[in-house]
Design an enzyme around this catalytic site. Sequence first.
Site, mmCIF file in Angstrom:
data_model
loop_
_atom_site.group_PDB
_atom_site.id
_atom_site.type_symbol
_atom_site.label_atom_id
_atom_site.label_comp_id
_atom_site.label_asym_id
_atom_site.label_seq_id
_atom_site.Cartn_x
_atom_site.Cartn_y
_atom_site.Cartn_z
ATOM 1 N N LYS A 90 -6.234 16.452 -6.410
ATOM 2 C CA LYS A 90 -5.548 16.571 -7.702
ATOM 3 C C LYS A 90 -5.033 17.990 -7.917
ATOM 4 O O LYS A 90 -3.987 18.181 -8.539
ATOM 5 C CB LYS A 90 -6.468 16.111 -8.832
ATOM 6 C CG LYS A 90 -6.819 14.603 -8.769
ATOM 7 C CD LYS A 90 -5.583 13.708 -8.841
ATOM 8 C CE LYS A 90 -5.947 12.219 -9.001
ATOM 9 N NZ LYS A 90 -4.764 11.354 -9.152
ATOM 10 N N ASN A 98 1.214 7.029 -9.788
ATOM 11 C CA ASN A 98 -0.045 6.919 -10.534
ATOM 12 C C ASN A 98 -1.209 6.400 -9.700
ATOM 13 O O ASN A 98 -2.358 6.637 -10.039
ATOM 14 C CB ASN A 98 0.207 6.013 -11.754
ATOM 15 C CG ASN A 98 -1.073 5.553 -12.402
ATOM 16 O OD1 ASN A 98 -1.718 6.320 -13.112
ATOM 17 N ND2 ASN A 98 -1.466 4.304 -12.148
ATOM 18 N N TYR A 145 -11.581 14.431 -4.348
ATOM 19 C CA TYR A 145 -10.709 14.106 -5.490
ATOM 20 C C TYR A 145 -10.173 15.372 -6.150
ATOM 21 O O TYR A 145 -8.963 15.497 -6.396
ATOM 22 C CB TYR A 145 -11.522 13.278 -6.485
ATOM 23 C CG TYR A 145 -10.750 12.705 -7.644
ATOM 24 C CD1 TYR A 145 -9.944 11.571 -7.482
ATOM 25 C CD2 TYR A 145 -10.843 13.258 -8.913
ATOM 26 C CE1 TYR A 145 -9.261 11.030 -8.552
ATOM 27 C CE2 TYR A 145 -10.171 12.718 -9.993
ATOM 28 C CZ TYR A 145 -9.383 11.600 -9.809
ATOM 29 O OH TYR A 145 -8.708 11.056 -10.886
ATOM 30 N N ASN A 156 0.866 -1.175 0.000
ATOM 31 C CA ASN A 156 0.000 0.000 0.000
ATOM 32 C C ASN A 156 0.906 1.229 0.000
ATOM 33 O O ASN A 156 1.769 1.364 0.873
ATOM 34 C CB ASN A 156 -0.878 -0.033 1.261
ATOM 35 C CG ASN A 156 -1.965 1.020 1.231
ATOM 36 O OD1 ASN A 156 -1.755 2.135 0.764
ATOM 37 N ND2 ASN A 156 -3.121 0.669 1.740
HETATM 38 P P1 NAD Z 1 -7.550 1.939 -11.730
HETATM 39 O O1 NAD Z 1 -8.443 1.837 -10.561
HETATM 40 O O2 NAD Z 1 -7.714 1.033 -12.880
HETATM 41 O O3 NAD Z 1 -6.024 1.818 -11.261
HETATM 42 C C1 NAD Z 1 -5.575 2.372 -10.058
HETATM 43 C C2 NAD Z 1 -4.671 1.351 -9.399
HETATM 44 O O4 NAD Z 1 -4.123 1.954 -8.221
HETATM 45 C C3 NAD Z 1 -5.421 0.090 -8.960
HETATM 46 O O5 NAD Z 1 -4.774 -1.061 -9.488
HETATM 47 C C4 NAD Z 1 -5.368 0.155 -7.441
HETATM 48 O O6 NAD Z 1 -5.283 -1.118 -6.829
HETATM 49 C C5 NAD Z 1 -4.109 0.970 -7.212
HETATM 50 N N1 NAD Z 1 -4.119 1.605 -5.895
HETATM 51 C C6 NAD Z 1 -5.119 2.325 -5.334
HETATM 52 N N2 NAD Z 1 -4.782 2.680 -4.087
HETATM 53 C C7 NAD Z 1 -3.541 2.184 -3.867
HETATM 54 C C8 NAD Z 1 -2.670 2.213 -2.749
HETATM 55 N N3 NAD Z 1 -3.012 2.830 -1.612
HETATM 56 N N4 NAD Z 1 -1.472 1.583 -2.858
HETATM 57 C C9 NAD Z 1 -1.116 0.946 -3.995
HETATM 58 N N5 NAD Z 1 -1.908 0.891 -5.076
HETATM 59 C C10 NAD Z 1 -3.108 1.498 -5.012
HETATM 60 O O7 NAD Z 1 -7.669 3.455 -12.165
HETATM 61 P P2 NAD Z 1 -6.928 4.331 -13.284
HETATM 62 O O8 NAD Z 1 -7.993 5.038 -13.990
HETATM 63 O O9 NAD Z 1 -5.910 3.567 -14.043
HETATM 64 O O10 NAD Z 1 -6.221 5.397 -12.328
HETATM 65 C C11 NAD Z 1 -4.855 5.698 -12.345
HETATM 66 C C12 NAD Z 1 -4.662 7.168 -12.019
HETATM 67 O O11 NAD Z 1 -5.265 7.949 -13.052
HETATM 68 C C13 NAD Z 1 -5.317 7.631 -10.716
HETATM 69 O O12 NAD Z 1 -4.449 8.504 -10.033
HETATM 70 C C14 NAD Z 1 -6.544 8.367 -11.185
HETATM 71 O O13 NAD Z 1 -6.945 9.355 -10.269
HETATM 72 C C15 NAD Z 1 -6.041 8.963 -12.477
HETATM 73 N N6 NAD Z 1 -7.093 9.380 -13.417
HETATM 74 C C16 NAD Z 1 -7.943 8.475 -13.984
HETATM 75 C C17 NAD Z 1 -8.922 8.914 -14.859
HETATM 76 C C18 NAD Z 1 -9.897 7.976 -15.527
HETATM 77 O O14 NAD Z 1 -10.824 8.463 -16.211
HETATM 78 N N7 NAD Z 1 -9.767 6.670 -15.385
HETATM 79 C C19 NAD Z 1 -9.029 10.274 -15.158
HETATM 80 C C20 NAD Z 1 -8.145 11.162 -14.566
HETATM 81 C C21 NAD Z 1 -7.174 10.694 -13.700
#
Ligand code: NAD
Length: 249
Positions: free
Chosen positions: A159, A86, A155, A59
């Site tokens: 961000k 990320n 959120y 984590n």
């Molecule tokens: P996702 O949920 O598919 O992937 C996020 C990953 O982070 C997951 O595998 C989760 O297990 C891991 N994670 C969460 N908390 C954690 C922790 N405490 N320790 C270790 N791992 C942890 O989501 P995603 O869309 O790939 O998100 C990745 C990043 O992109 C995030 O920061 C999210 O805020 C950002 N983001 C996503 C979007 C979107 O539309 N999907 C848009 C803007 C920003």
Amino acid sequence: HQRLSGRVAIITGAASGIGRATVELFAAEGASVVAVDLPGSAIATVHAGNPNVAALALNVTDADAPQKMVALALAQFGGLDILFNNAGIVPVSPVSAMPEDDWLRAFEVNVHAVMRTCRHAIPVMIERAKTTGRGRIINTGSILAHFADHSCGAYVSTKHAVAGLTKTIAKEVGRFGITANYLLPGAIETGMTAGLFSIPEVRAQWEQAAAVKRLGRPEDIARAALMLASDDADFITGHGLVVDGGVTV
Ligand code: NAD
């Protein structure tokens, strides 16, 4: 020609979505990657068989998480060139009903862990940059690092904080040849948004809102991260790169 050959990267949130796609792309471009995600995630299996990837289940908010990530990069691959913070979470609630735990948890994962990981990694990256002349920090913001949306107050706030943190780091590490930038993904199809985009009207709304008339794919963001990680981005720092298909245009 591999654009990241000889580079060592740490990527968090690497078991799914954007993080997973970036691990695969960076490794294909010659990088050695420490891929970090939660215990109980698919991190142990998802990159199995990729000789350029070392999986690490933890984590990112654990007290010793930064030390463990950097130690593995050094022990397994001998250095650290690229840090991609990320991992992120998105609690949903209007401010008028914000549960304090959601608010604090979002800051813990999306901001505090990012700062702590940067704090521990920067001296190691500076040491490396003395011989390579370069280093890359990439943090994941969101278009909600510059804009707002209802029910996303925690959120949005985290961000926006990532933007401020990253710009500050850029000022502090630039003289070592290290850049710090953040990505602003728009609506990307990942685990995080699966529920949202399974609602046909919501999906159509976001598709229509994009100039390119589609949702984003994890690879769209991975390629932007690759650009920032590559030598092409030597003179880009403190920048928030919008990768949203034109949603915010
Ligand atoms: P996702 O949920 O598919 O992937 C996020 C990953 O982070 C997951 O595998 C989760 O297990 C891991 N994670 C969460 N908390 C954690 C922790 N405490 N320790 C270790 N791992 C942890 O989501 P995603 O869309 O790939 O998100 C990745 C990043 O992109 C995030 O920061 C999210 O805020 C950002 N983001 C996503 C979007 C979107 O539309 N999907 C848009 C803007 C920003």
